[in-house]
Design a protein around this motif. Sequence first.
Motif, PDB file in Angstrom:
ATOM      1  N   MET A   1       0.834  -1.183   0.000  1.00 37.36           N
ATOM      2  CA  MET A   1       0.000   0.000   0.000  1.00 37.36           C
ATOM      3  C   MET A   1       0.883   1.253   0.000  1.00 37.36           C
ATOM      4  N   CYS A   2       0.833   2.021   1.058  1.00 34.42           N
ATOM      5  CA  CYS A   2       1.554   3.290   1.136  1.00 34.42           C
ATOM      6  C   CYS A   2       2.126   3.459   2.536  1.00 34.42           C
ATOM      7  N   ARG A   3       2.916   4.506   2.710  1.00 30.88           N
ATOM      8  CA  ARG A   3       3.446   4.908   4.020  1.00 30.88           C
ATOM      9  C   ARG A   3       3.319   6.422   4.113  1.00 30.88           C
ATOM     10  N   TRP A   4       3.045   6.921   5.320  1.00 31.00           N
ATOM     11  CA  TRP A   4       2.961   8.374   5.480  1.00 31.00           C
ATOM     12  C   TRP A   4       3.405   8.767   6.875  1.00 31.00           C
ATOM     13  N   LEU A   5       3.658  10.063   7.044  1.00 33.55           N
ATOM     14  CA  LEU A   5       3.949  10.615   8.363  1.00 33.55           C
ATOM     15  C   LEU A   5       3.388  12.025   8.442  1.00 33.55           C
ATOM     16  N   ALA A   6       3.136  12.464   9.666  1.00 31.14           N
ATOM     17  CA  ALA A   6       2.672  13.829   9.921  1.00 31.14           C
ATOM     18  C   ALA A   6       3.408  14.352  11.145  1.00 31.14           C
ATOM     19  N   VAL A  46       4.805  15.773  -0.474  1.00 30.37           N
ATOM     20  CA  VAL A  46       4.971  16.397   0.841  1.00 30.37           C
ATOM     21  C   VAL A  46       4.273  17.747   0.806  1.00 30.37           C
ATOM     22  N   GLY A  47       3.544  18.033   1.880  1.00 32.60           N
ATOM     23  CA  GLY A  47       2.869  19.321   1.989  1.00 32.60           C
ATOM     24  C   GLY A  47       3.198  19.944   3.331  1.00 32.60           C
ATOM     25  N   TRP A  48       3.346  21.272   3.364  1.00 30.15           N
ATOM     26  CA  TRP A  48       3.756  21.909   4.618  1.00 30.15           C
ATOM     27  C   TRP A  48       3.109  23.287   4.749  1.00 30.15           C
ATOM     28  N   TYR A  49       3.001  23.688   6.024  1.00 28.81           N
ATOM     29  CA  TYR A  49       2.457  24.999   6.373  1.00 28.81           C
ATOM     30  C   TYR A  49       3.583  25.855   6.955  1.00 28.81           C
ATOM     31  N   GLN A  50       3.724  27.060   6.444  1.00 31.38           N
ATOM     32  CA  GLN A  50       4.637  28.022   7.051  1.00 31.38           C
ATOM     33  C   GLN A  50       3.928  28.800   8.152  1.00 31.38           C
ATOM     34  N   HIS A  51       2.625  29.074   7.948  1.00 36.36           N
ATOM     35  CA  HIS A  51       1.801  29.757   8.935  1.00 36.36           C
ATOM     36  C   HIS A  51       0.448  29.055   8.965  1.00 36.36           C
ATOM     37  N   PRO A  52      -0.199  28.937  10.119  1.00 35.25           N
ATOM     38  CA  PRO A  52      -1.411  28.124  10.253  1.00 35.25           C
ATOM     39  C   PRO A  52      -2.539  28.487   9.294  1.00 35.25           C
ATOM     40  N   HIS A  53      -2.706  29.775   8.984  1.00 38.04           N
ATOM     41  CA  HIS A  53      -3.864  30.194   8.205  1.00 38.04           C
ATOM     42  C   HIS A  53      -3.585  30.268   6.700  1.00 38.04           C
ATOM     43  N   ASP A  54      -2.407  29.880   6.286  1.00 39.55           N
ATOM     44  CA  ASP A  54      -2.048  29.924   4.867  1.00 39.55           C
ATOM     45  C   ASP A  54      -2.497  28.658   4.151  1.00 39.55           C
ATOM     46  N   ALA A  85       3.814  13.989   4.818  1.00 36.58           N
ATOM     47  CA  ALA A  85       4.510  13.394   3.677  1.00 36.58           C
ATOM     48  C   ALA A  85       3.950  12.002   3.420  1.00 36.58           C
ATOM     49  N   HIS A  86       4.015  11.571   2.160  1.00 35.80           N
ATOM     50  CA  HIS A  86       3.381  10.311   1.751  1.00 35.80           C
ATOM     51  C   HIS A  86       4.193   9.681   0.633  1.00 35.80           C
ATOM     52  N   ILE A  87       4.390   8.375   0.709  1.00 32.69           N
ATOM     53  CA  ILE A  87       4.998   7.612  -0.390  1.00 32.69           C
ATOM     54  C   ILE A  87       3.969   6.586  -0.845  1.00 32.69           C
ATOM     55  N   CYS A 100      -1.012  11.422  -6.642  1.00 33.80           N
ATOM     56  CA  CYS A 100      -0.067  11.427  -5.525  1.00 33.80           C
ATOM     57  C   CYS A 100      -0.631  12.247  -4.368  1.00 33.80           C
ATOM     58  N   HIS A 101      -0.437  11.765  -3.172  1.00 33.53           N
ATOM     59  CA  HIS A 101      -0.843  12.465  -1.956  1.00 33.53           C
ATOM     60  C   HIS A 101       0.273  13.468  -1.562  1.00 33.53           C
ATOM     61  N   PRO A 102      -0.001  14.458  -0.729  1.00 32.20           N
ATOM     62  CA  PRO A 102      -1.295  14.787  -0.131  1.00 32.20           C
ATOM     63  C   PRO A 102      -2.209  15.497  -1.118  1.00 32.20           C
ATOM     64  N   PHE A 103      -3.514  15.198  -0.983  1.00 32.50           N
ATOM     65  CA  PHE A 103      -4.517  15.947  -1.711  1.00 32.50           C
ATOM     66  C   PHE A 103      -4.787  17.244  -0.948  1.00 32.50           C
ATOM     67  N   ARG A 104      -5.160  18.277  -1.669  1.00 31.00           N
ATOM     68  CA  ARG A 104      -5.289  19.606  -1.055  1.00 31.00           C
ATOM     69  C   ARG A 104      -6.552  20.284  -1.549  1.00 31.00           C
ATOM     70  N   HIS A 105      -7.280  20.886  -0.623  1.00 33.39           N
ATOM     71  CA  HIS A 105      -8.423  21.733  -0.962  1.00 33.39           C
ATOM     72  C   HIS A 105      -8.417  22.912  -0.009  1.00 33.39           C
ATOM     73  N   ARG A 106      -8.137  24.098  -0.560  1.00 33.23           N
ATOM     74  CA  ARG A 106      -7.970  25.290   0.257  1.00 33.23           C
ATOM     75  C   ARG A 106      -6.903  25.015   1.329  1.00 33.23           C
ATOM     76  N   ARG A 107      -7.256  25.158   2.617  1.00 29.39           N
ATOM     77  CA  ARG A 107      -6.265  24.985   3.683  1.00 29.39           C
ATOM     78  C   ARG A 107      -6.063  23.519   4.073  1.00 29.39           C
ATOM     79  N   TRP A 108      -6.896  22.636   3.573  1.00 30.68           N
ATOM     80  CA  TRP A 108      -6.872  21.251   4.046  1.00 30.68           C
ATOM     81  C   TRP A 108      -6.009  20.354   3.168  1.00 30.68           C
ATOM     82  N   MET A 109      -5.292  19.441   3.825  1.00 31.50           N
ATOM     83  CA  MET A 109      -4.562  18.376   3.140  1.00 31.50           C
ATOM     84  C   MET A 109      -5.015  17.030   3.698  1.00 31.50           C
TER      85      MET A 109
END
Length: 277
Positions: A1-6, A46-54, A85-87, A100-109
Amino acid sequence: MCRWLAYTGNAVPLETVLFHARHSLIDQSLHSKLGATTTNGDGFGVGWYQHPHDIPYRYRSVQPAWNDRNLREIARAVHAPMFIAHIRAATHTPVQETNCHPFRHRRWMFVHNGLIQSFPLVRRELLVAVEPARFSAIEGSTDSEAMFYLAMTFGLEVDPVPALERMVGFVEATAKKHGIEPALNMTVCASDGEQLVAVRYSSERKSRSLFHTTSFKHLHELYPDDPRIVAAGEDAYLLVSEPLGDLPEVWAEVPESTAIVVRGAQVEYRDFVPVMP
């Protein structure tokens, strides 16, 4: 399947957990110990936030994670207080960037490990249930992305855990109508930059592996000279498909049918019970 971390905590370089750990996510892309497949080479993200509301930043590729030189550069340069991050190891669907993950919609991943059984048989019925205003945002063909947009339809942005419970209940009910049992197996993680919401669940109660760190404060006491632990801070928290090292005091397995909500230093564990929306 896959592997991920948060990860959530002090801002650290992505490479700290993607590359530097003994059994890092990159190592798991070639040598997974607990996954359904040893190799997870069908793309990564891989998806990341620099600031919470971005809106989060994201980098995805169909290259195997171990062979992408740009990922090494990004992971060295980017410092973030929250990232996912996701493989990928593909099941029903092709290897393409939109899958490929992460999927993103507005602020959500959103990332997922597992599958909806016989997804091609139920795919149309599941997608028809996605809120029309969100349907056009679907780019790929995976069951994971369908689960994400169903969860959005059922209220992920308002109350994440009940929304995920409704999503799973709907998938299970739909699969049952088609004679498909068990319906799904999943570990998932969603984030809006302010919280991590993770679930370990399967219809057959034999979920994919998922672990969390026990206490970074405890780790500071055990390893006061480890710069990676010092940089993360005492309130840091990691969720991983499989442990990044061999120290048993660092990792605890997430129980079956459990949801976890992490907001700063507050970590809440609750039972996960699917319901029909």
